[in-house]
Design a protein around this motif. Structure first.
Motif, short mmCIF file in Angstrom:
data_model
loop_
_atom_site.label_atom_id
_atom_site.label_comp_id
_atom_site.label_asym_id
_atom_site.label_seq_id
_atom_site.Cartn_x
_atom_site.Cartn_y
_atom_site.Cartn_z
N UNK A 128 0.82 -1.22 0.00
CA UNK A 128 0.00 0.00 0.00
C UNK A 128 0.85 1.27 0.00
N UNK A 129 2.02 1.23 -0.68
CA UNK A 129 2.93 2.38 -0.62
C UNK A 129 2.32 3.69 -1.12
N UNK A 130 1.40 3.68 -2.12
CA UNK A 130 0.82 4.97 -2.51
C UNK A 130 0.08 5.65 -1.35
N UNK A 131 -0.57 4.81 -0.52
CA UNK A 131 -1.25 5.33 0.65
C UNK A 131 -0.25 5.92 1.65
N UNK A 132 0.89 5.23 1.77
CA UNK A 132 1.95 5.70 2.68
C UNK A 132 2.45 7.07 2.23
N UNK A 133 2.62 7.25 0.93
CA UNK A 133 3.09 8.54 0.41
C UNK A 133 2.11 9.65 0.82
N UNK A 134 0.81 9.38 0.65
CA UNK A 134 -0.20 10.38 1.00
C UNK A 134 -0.17 10.69 2.50
N UNK A 135 -0.02 9.65 3.32
CA UNK A 135 0.00 9.84 4.78
C UNK A 135 1.23 10.63 5.21
N UNK A 136 2.40 10.23 4.68
CA UNK A 136 3.64 10.93 5.06
C UNK A 136 3.54 12.40 4.66
N UNK A 137 2.96 12.62 3.50
CA UNK A 137 2.86 13.99 3.01
C UNK A 137 2.01 14.84 3.97
N UNK A 138 0.90 14.27 4.39
CA UNK A 138 0.03 14.99 5.34
C UNK A 138 0.78 15.30 6.62
#
Ligand code: S3P
Length: 176
Positions: A128-138
């Motif tokens: 689920x790395x795309x989700x991780x990118x969004x979370x880290x960005x937030x």
């Protein structure tokens, strides 16, 4: 004291590519904190995360950042995306010079990261790395903001256009 130019922002935003070009244009040395970590440790980012965990990596990252204060000439520095997480690092970044935040939305970051070499980014070694990118960005937006002297939106711009924009910004910052 002279000022270094420090590029911050998320993984995949193009800090290393832009930093190299910018350094060439300004006739300054270029340094990438991830590459410096690998050089000093004699092991890959992947190996550091596997053996020492993220905390171990962050410790080394802070050590590298501290040592950059001793650099003998104005340098262009590209940083790892998580460098802003520690308060101590944020203070060091401010001391080093002009900090420029390269910004891109999560969807475009994911697109770019899908076509990049994953080895330097163990935080994305999961389905689920795309989700991780969004979370880290937030989690990090606010931190990038508190450190940045200036931000540059990179969407739809070539690395050369971004470099030109940063050169203009630096000229303005240097005038004070
Ligand atoms: C990280 C980003 C990576 C690297 C490490 C951790 C992060 O650097 O430092 O994998 O926490 O965002 P890039 O931003 O150059 O990919």
């Amino acid at each position: 004291m002279y000022q270094h130019i420090v590029l911050i922002g998320m993984m995949g935003v193009g800090k290393t590519t832009v930093g190299r070009l910018l350094a060439r244009k300004l006739g300054r040395p270029f340094l990438d904190t991830d590459q410096e970590i690998v050089k000093r440790e004699g092991r890959s980012i992947e190996a550091i995360f596997a053996v020492s965990g993220e905390e171990g990596f962050r410790q080394i990252e802070t050590g590298v950042l501290q040592s950059l204060l001793e650099m003998p000439q104005p340098t262009v520095i590209a940083t790892g995306g998580g460098i802003v997480l520690r308060e101590e690092n944020r203070a060091l970044l401010r001391q080093l010079g002009y900090t420029i935040w390269l910004q891109l939305d999560a969807a475009r970051l994911v697109e770019r990261l899908a076509h990049s070499q994953p080895q330097m980014r163990p935080l994305l070694f999961r389905e689920d790395w795309p989700q991780v990118v969004a979370t880290l960005m937030k989690q990090r937006q606010g931190l990038y903001q508190t450190v940045a002297d200036y931000s540059v939106a990179v969407a739809a711009k070539s690395p050369l256009q971004i470099v030109q924009e940063i050169c203009q910004i630096v000229r303005v910052l240097e005038r004070g």
